[in-house]
Scaffold this active site. Structure first.
Site, short mmCIF file in Angstrom:
data_model
loop_
_atom_site.label_atom_id
_atom_site.label_comp_id
_atom_site.label_asym_id
_atom_site.label_seq_id
_atom_site.Cartn_x
_atom_site.Cartn_y
_atom_site.Cartn_z
N ASP A 1 53.30 20.48 27.31
CA ASP A 1 52.11 20.10 26.56
C ASP A 1 52.24 18.68 26.05
O ASP A 1 53.15 18.38 25.27
CB ASP A 1 51.91 21.07 25.39
CG ASP A 1 50.56 20.92 24.75
OD1 ASP A 1 49.79 20.02 25.18
OD2 ASP A 1 50.25 21.68 23.82
N ASP A 2 51.35 17.80 26.47
CA ASP A 2 51.34 16.39 26.04
C ASP A 2 52.59 15.64 26.52
O ASP A 2 53.06 14.71 25.86
CB ASP A 2 51.25 16.25 24.50
CG ASP A 2 49.93 16.76 23.94
OD1 ASP A 2 49.13 17.31 24.70
OD2 ASP A 2 49.72 16.60 22.72
N CYS B 1 44.07 19.45 25.85
CA CYS B 1 44.75 20.72 26.15
C CYS B 1 43.91 21.84 26.78
O CYS B 1 44.19 22.25 27.91
CB CYS B 1 45.39 21.27 24.88
SG CYS B 1 46.55 20.13 24.10
N ARG C 1 43.96 23.42 30.88
CA ARG C 1 44.45 24.76 31.23
C ARG C 1 43.39 25.55 31.96
O ARG C 1 43.69 26.34 32.87
CB ARG C 1 44.90 25.50 29.96
CG ARG C 1 46.19 24.90 29.42
CD ARG C 1 46.26 24.90 27.91
NE ARG C 1 47.13 23.80 27.49
CZ ARG C 1 48.46 23.87 27.43
NH1 ARG C 1 49.05 25.01 27.68
NH2 ARG C 1 49.17 22.83 27.09
N LYS D 1 52.01 28.60 25.17
CA LYS D 1 50.71 28.18 24.61
C LYS D 1 49.59 28.53 25.59
O LYS D 1 49.51 27.95 26.67
CB LYS D 1 50.75 26.69 24.34
CG LYS D 1 49.39 26.11 23.96
CD LYS D 1 49.51 24.67 23.57
CE LYS D 1 48.14 24.00 23.54
NZ LYS D 1 48.22 22.63 23.06
N HIS E 1 45.81 28.83 24.79
CA HIS E 1 44.75 27.87 24.46
C HIS E 1 43.47 28.01 25.29
O HIS E 1 42.78 27.02 25.56
CB HIS E 1 45.28 26.42 24.53
CG HIS E 1 44.69 25.59 23.42
ND1 HIS E 1 45.00 24.27 23.21
CD2 HIS E 1 43.79 25.92 22.46
CE1 HIS E 1 44.33 23.82 22.18
NE2 HIS E 1 43.59 24.80 21.71
N SER F 1 47.36 25.40 19.82
CA SER F 1 48.32 24.33 19.56
C SER F 1 49.14 24.62 18.30
O SER F 1 48.67 25.29 17.38
CB SER F 1 47.60 22.99 19.40
OG SER F 1 46.93 22.66 20.59
N HIS G 1 54.07 18.78 22.34
CA HIS G 1 52.95 18.66 21.39
C HIS G 1 53.52 18.66 19.98
O HIS G 1 54.45 19.40 19.69
CB HIS G 1 52.00 19.84 21.60
CG HIS G 1 50.67 19.69 20.93
ND1 HIS G 1 50.52 19.69 19.55
CD2 HIS G 1 49.42 19.53 21.43
CE1 HIS G 1 49.24 19.54 19.25
NE2 HIS G 1 48.55 19.44 20.37
N ASP H 1 49.99 19.12 30.78
CA ASP H 1 48.54 19.32 30.67
C ASP H 1 47.76 18.03 30.44
O ASP H 1 46.56 17.96 30.67
CB ASP H 1 48.20 20.33 29.57
CG ASP H 1 48.47 19.80 28.16
OD1 ASP H 1 49.32 18.89 28.02
OD2 ASP H 1 47.84 20.29 27.21
N ASN H 2 48.44 16.99 29.93
CA ASN H 2 47.79 15.69 29.72
C ASN H 2 48.85 14.68 29.33
O ASN H 2 50.02 15.04 29.16
CB ASN H 2 46.68 15.77 28.65
CG ASN H 2 47.10 16.41 27.35
OD1 ASN H 2 46.73 17.53 27.04
ND2 ASN H 2 47.91 15.69 26.56
N LYS I 1 47.05 10.35 25.80
CA LYS I 1 46.25 11.57 25.63
C LYS I 1 44.86 11.24 25.08
O LYS I 1 44.73 10.40 24.19
CB LYS I 1 46.97 12.49 24.65
CG LYS I 1 46.19 13.74 24.26
CD LYS I 1 46.98 14.60 23.30
CE LYS I 1 46.19 15.83 22.90
NZ LYS I 1 46.95 16.74 22.03
MG MG Z 1 48.10 18.89 25.69
#
Ligand code: MG
Length: 462
Positions: free
Chosen positions: A36-37, A75, A79, A128, A130, A153, A211, A263-264, A279
């Site tokens: 994540d991130d 996020c 997904r 996660k 989300h 998150s 994240h 994811d980003n 992001k």
């Molecule tokens: Mg993310």
């Protein structure tokens, strides 16, 4: 018992052929690890100084992509695209979901887990989610047999840690302990593999980190020369090593596809490598992410793929590999197995669209990327008076990502035919999207702006 020669030959042949005959009936296991991130430049094999020996080894045993995209710079939408093979604006998850939201991924969409269930897969999601935290939206309602994790998150409240099975949802911790999340996720993942190894399985492991707020266990805390962020990445690397070791220990190496991505782009810390943006932006740093895939015997060792690919492609690729029928809804992704295996360096495809919310801002076609619209303020900054709006660029910017990956040199004036080609593709694609996208596009294009410097935030014309 007497057995004649013919009978002996028949049974001997059956014994020899049995493993061969049985093999095709069991489709491969799928393990999908999602950070994540995590930025494009946060793994050693992507140029980071953070130590990621397990991930680097995974890349050296498989394929590493250099032009791989998340379908969105934040996020939840990312997904939604990963699990459905469709743009998040198509599936109705254009924005990040919060704990007070009552929605999630609509039931009309088919996830990878739902696609694999009829093929006899055991399925688990650890981490996660989300895509909706109410029971009807949790992984256990979307094709997963079991779920363990924080459903959104880790900077959202209440930061609840859940365990869900078909029998119901239980709270493991009202406020999840951040420091031990990665080892606990890893333990759940390893235990799932151990108990599922006799049937095909799909493990979806979307880590909470990096994240913010960050957390690392005592074993990793303070160990990286690159601060807590480095500690967190090193612990994620350890986790990847544990999952790969478990697969190997159980003799599953030759029948398991393991994929790793993010994811980003990175948020306040973390590295997008030499890419521009972070992001929440549709510059490359917001959406281009690492992607590594390993499948000994099926994917050659140590290859690099420069072709354009995306998380949108994961579902159709898994469908092809497992023989699972494709979902009913038309897909935006394509089967990239020829890229994973090095049979091809690139696959011709429709322009890849970059959305932020309902707003289309850029498109990539081959090596070219055209920016056509941009917000009037930076992501995560206070909105200007009158609000944050998507504005058209009076002079769309064209970047040659092969020669200029950091989007530093606008070559639109020199390439009017490429600009027109990509504009045409955008105009032809927009009508295929739901009404909010079409309306947002029309509203953006109707706004008047002042001429602005290349790369600048556009300003309204009044
Ligand atoms: Mg993310």
């Amino acid at each position: 018992m007497q057995i004649d020669r013919r009978g002996f030959l028949r049974s001997a042949a059956a014994a020899v052929c049995a493993p061969l005959a049985a093999a095709p009936t069991r489709p491969p296991n799928i393990v999908l690890i999602y950070c994540d991130d995590l930025g494009y430049g946060d793994f050693g094999c992507y140029g980071s100084k953070i130590r990621t020996p397990n991930i680097d080894r995974m890349a050296s045993e498989g394929v590493r992509f250099t032009n791989f995209y998340s379908a969105n710079p934040v996020c939840s939408p990312s997904r939604a695209a990963l699990l459905t093979g469709r743009y998040p604006t198509r599936v109705g998850v254009p924005h990040v979901l919060f704990p007070n939201d009552k929605t999630g991924l609509p039931d009309s969409e088919t996830t990878i887990a739902q696609m694999l269930k009829p093929k006899g897969y055991k399925t688990m999601c650890v981490g996660k989610w989300h895509l909706g935290h109410l029971p009807e939206f949790l992984p256990t309602s979307r094709g997963f047999d079991e779920y363990y994790g924080i459903p959104y998150s880790n900077d959202m409240n209440p930061r609840v840690l859940l365990h869900a099975t078909p029998a119901g949802v239980e709270t493991v911790e009202e406020t999840a302990t951040l420091e031990t999340l990665t080892p606990r996720y890893t333990e759940q993942a390893v235990r799932f593999i151990e108990r599922s190894k006799d049937s095909p399985f799909f493990l979806y492991l979307p880590h909470t980190y990096p994240h913010i707020p960050l957390g690392a266990s005592p074993r990793f805390r303070g160990k990286s020369p690159l601060g807590l962020y480095g500690d967190v990445i090193e612990e994620l690397d350890w986790s990847v090593g544990e999952v790969l070791a478990c697969i190997k220990r159980n003799g599953l190496d030759g029948n398991t596809l393991v994929m790793l991505s993010s994811d980003n782009g990175p948020w306040y810390q973390g590295s997008p490598g030499r890419l521009r943006g972070r992001k929440g932006m549709t510059y490359e740093g917001g959406v281009r992410v690492p992607f590594i895939a390993r499948f000994p015997g099926r994917i050659p060792k140590g290859i690099t793929c420069t072709g354009v690919a995306a998380t949108l492609d994961v579902l159709p690729t898994i469908a092809q590999l497992t023989g699972a029928p494709l979902p009913r809804n038309p897909l935006d992704g394509i089967d990239i197995w020829p890229l994973l295996t090095g049979q091809r360096q690139a696959i011709e495809r429709e322009a890849l669209l970059y959305f932020d919310g309902w707003n289309l801002q850029c498109a990539r076609w081959g090596k070219w990327k055209l920016h056509v619209a941009r917000y009037n303020s930076m992501a995560y900054n206070p909105a200007p008076a009158g609000g944050r709006v998507n504005l058209p660029l009076t002079s769309p910017e064209l970047y040659d990502l092969e020669n200029d990956p950091d989007e530093s040199y606008d070559v639109a004036p020199e390439n009017p035919a490429i600009v027109a080609e990509i504009r045409g593709r955008i105009e032809r694609l927009i009508p295929s999207f739901p009404e909010p996208v079409r309306k947002a596009w029309a509203a953006t294009m109707a706004r008047q702006t002042q001429p602005a410097a290349v790369g600048a935030l556009p300003r309204p014309a009044n």
